[in-house]
Design a protein around this motif. Structure first.
Motif, mmCIF file in Angstrom:
data_model
loop_
_atom_site.group_PDB
_atom_site.id
_atom_site.type_symbol
_atom_site.label_atom_id
_atom_site.label_comp_id
_atom_site.label_asym_id
_atom_site.label_seq_id
_atom_site.Cartn_x
_atom_site.Cartn_y
_atom_site.Cartn_z
ATOM 1 N N VAL A 1 -59.334 22.583 -1.411
ATOM 2 C CA VAL A 1 -60.297 21.500 -1.184
ATOM 3 C C VAL A 1 -61.690 22.088 -0.978
ATOM 4 C CG1 VAL A 1 -60.932 19.571 0.307
ATOM 5 C CG2 VAL A 1 -58.528 20.062 -0.106
ATOM 6 N N GLY B 1 -54.476 14.424 -1.717
ATOM 7 C CA GLY B 1 -53.716 15.490 -1.075
ATOM 8 C C GLY B 1 -52.291 15.124 -0.742
ATOM 9 N N GLN C 1 -49.374 17.685 -2.088
ATOM 10 C CA GLN C 1 -48.662 18.510 -1.120
ATOM 11 C C GLN C 1 -47.153 18.517 -1.341
ATOM 12 O OE1 GLN C 1 -49.342 17.183 2.882
ATOM 13 N NE2 GLN C 1 -48.352 15.208 2.586
ATOM 14 N N PHE D 1 -53.133 24.760 2.710
ATOM 15 C CA PHE D 1 -54.170 24.453 1.742
ATOM 16 C C PHE D 1 -55.508 25.075 2.159
ATOM 17 C CE2 PHE D 1 -51.443 20.523 1.910
ATOM 18 C CZ PHE D 1 -50.663 20.882 0.818
ATOM 19 N N ILE E 1 -52.194 18.255 4.830
ATOM 20 C CA ILE E 1 -53.404 17.452 4.652
ATOM 21 C C ILE E 1 -53.984 17.044 5.999
ATOM 22 C CG2 ILE E 1 -54.304 15.297 3.719
ATOM 23 C CD1 ILE E 1 -53.698 17.541 1.679
#
Length: 576
Positions: free
Chosen positions: A336, A372, A376, A384, A417
């Motif tokens: 991200v 996300g 995932q 992440f 997330i």
């Protein structure tokens, strides 16, 4: 009007992959006094964008067992870009009533279809819950993709003695392929390129899925039209013939050219003749696999002036799917990158795009959560890496375009997330929003990691969420062109009211992205503006489901394009 392209797929959405779920249970509750339970599993599917559950189907009832292996399967359409939530309710059947409410409840499990497919060997075991104070046992799910005509065909054709249609030249011929429908109509499935100014064209080899050519029915009619291309779009009809996949494939096993020429499989009709047809061309060195004779008006197959279309080559190979690679062990690694430039506004102000009210997440958080939560499911460790860009960071206040949201340079990964969201909110309180909006550093960062493992076992997805006009366009284009040869994709979500013309260029759907004379090897960028998914009715769940679907829809094809260009086959799942 442009010349017909090499491939124009038929209109309509692409159907989901068919996935078969096999269900077993272990150590179920024993609800019967004088015997064991008689279990059945009921599958419910959550309606997209709502909290409603609908019954999808039931297994058979197996008498007197606490460890059932059900024979009846559940077959679902699987879409990578959607969060497909499933609920499995297990009951002990004590009466003949069809109502589950009249049976003994043994437990339930909630799971996303992507979790099952993304698990090792497509097998997932989950505990059953829902009976207070009791251990309810476990449910085991096995996902298998149904085989459904996954072959792809590569073929090449040529023609000679075609009709002359152009007054000042010869003809500019191209082929149009149609598959027949059950109602007798035809659907276009392929166009060849145009070969200019010739009556003896040799078209380039092309590849087409068998399901597109004949929908998996080997005897279904395939119609092929020959046209002379005209710039104004009023293409002149030269002729047409009909064949089938089965007849085309038989050309592979023909033992000699003479035998092949005796097996005429199709012919033109309604053929319009003109003047100036030349003699046959010289095709020395080419392999003539099949002779497709084209008799003209008043002509015959033995007529030396008869137009001919010849199948030069025909080969079939298996088409691998996204599921094949996931089940073979390919991991999706999700990274991200969030825009912390000052144009977003002060996070403490309600007008800021980073503002988080007590009642609603910011646009950044909503986009991150929507995308996300699907990604995932395909990452085994759920860790992440998460970065920010365009801010002054402590302790020295230097501008950074790839600072870790968790403030850990050595390990920028966040747990799930929720961990990314927590680090994002913490960063808002510690950094100073500044600028400019530079994408290249974080793209190069992920590309460097992707370059370390290129054998198909790892594929990287970078999500960039931004609010404004990009500042380093030239550097970003160069970074994307370089990254297009690596196992990675880039998703860009634009938030706020800004215009995003530059993002459309990076997307590359219309024109392939280039930089300093180099073209991107693949289209790896998908851009969407967040404002297109703001639901006026306030249905935030539905809006984010649509966002996730659209931004993730291209990932499977992008992964497949990388694997195909590198000739990487899916690995076989490890035996148990």
């Amino acid at each position: 009007m442009a010349a017909p392209g090499a491939l124009e797929p038929a209109a309509g959405s692409v159907p989901g992959t068919k996935v078969e779920l096999t269900v077993s249970c272990r150590n179920l509750l024993d609800m019967d006094t004088f015997s064991k339970s008689d279990p059945v599993v009921v599958l419910f599917v959550q309606v997209s964008g709502s909290s409603e559950w609908k019954e999808f189907g039931r297994t058979e009832v197996i008498d007197n067992t606490l460890n059932p292996d059900f024979v009846r399967k559940f077959v679902l359409d699987y879409y990578f870009e959607e969060k497909q939530n499933l609920r499995f309710d297990v009951y002990n059947v004590d009466s003949k009533s069809c109502s589950a409410l009249k049976q003994d409840f043994l437990g339930q499990a909630f799971v996303a279809l992507g979790e099952v497919i993304g698990s090792q060997r497509g097998r997932l075991e989950r505990p059953l819950t829902g009976v207070p104070g009791k251990r309810c046992g476990t449910i085991l799910l096995l996902a298998e993709e149904l085989s459904n005509c996954r072959d792809i065909v590569t073929m090449q054709l040529c023609a000679n003695k075609l009709d002359k249609k152009d007054f000042f030249g010869k003809s500019d011929p191209f082929l149009v392929f149609y598959r027949s429908n059950e109602d007798g109509t035809f659907t276009i499935c392929h166009k060849t390129e145009v070969v200019k100014n010739t009556l003896n064209p040799v078209w380039q080899p092309f590849t087409i899925p068998v399901r597109a050519l004949c929908n998996g029915d080997y005897d279904r009619t395939v119609k092929i039209d020959v046209y002379d291309w005209d710039r104004d779009g009023s293409h002149d009809f030269i002729g047409e013939f009909a064949t089938s996949y089965r007849e085309l494939s038989r050309a592979q096993s023909a033992e000699s050219q003479e035998e092949m020429q005796e097996k005429e499989i199709c012919e033109f009709w309604h053929c319009e003749w003109g003047w100036g047809i030349p003699g046959p061309p010289a095709f020395q060195g080419l392999v003539w696999l099949h002779l497709l004779c084209v008799p003209g008006s008043g002509g015959s197959r033995s007529d030396p002036l008869c137009p001919q279309v010849t199948l030069l080559s025909f080969s079939v190979e298996s088409e691998f799917t996204f599921v094949d690679y996931i089940r073979g062990g390919t991991q999706l690694n999700f990274t991200v990158a969030i825009d912390f430039t000052a144009s977003n506004g002060l996070p403490s102000q309600p007008t800021s795009l980073h503002y988080v009210s007590p009642y609603q997440l910011s646009a950044y958080a909503l986009a991150l959560k929507a995308v996300g939560e699907i990604i995932q499911d395909y990452d085994s460790d759920k860790l992440f890496p998460a970065y920010g860009f365009g801010a002054k960071v402590p302790p020295d206040g230097k501008i950074s375009h790839q600072f870790p949201l968790n403030n850990n340079v050595e390990n920028p990964s966040c747990a799930g997330i929720e961990g990314v969201l927590e680090s994002y909110l913490q960063s808002l309180r510690t950094v100073q929003l500044y600028g400019p909006t530079n994408f290249a550093p974080v793209i190069n960062q992920v590309a460097g990691i992707a370059a370390q493992v290129t054998d198909g076992s790892q594929y990287h997805v970078l999500l960039i969420i931004t609010d404004g006009v990009i500042s380093d366009m030239l550097q970003t284009k160069e970074a994307i062109v370089t990254a297009s040869s690596l196992p990675m994709s880039i998703i860009i979500v634009g938030v706020g009211p800004a215009e995003f013309e530059a993002m459309e260029e990076l997307d590359g759907d219309e024109v392939r992205l280039s930089s300093r004379g180099r073209y991107a090897e693949r289209d790896i960028v998908q851009f969407v503006p967040f404002r297109d998914y703001v639901d006026d009715s306030g249905n935030q769940v539905l809006s984010m489901a649509r966002l996730a679907k659209d931004v993730l829809a291209e990932i499977p094809e992008q992964l497949l394009s990388y694997m195909k260009t590198r000739d990487i086959k899916p690995r076989r799942a490890d035996p148990e």
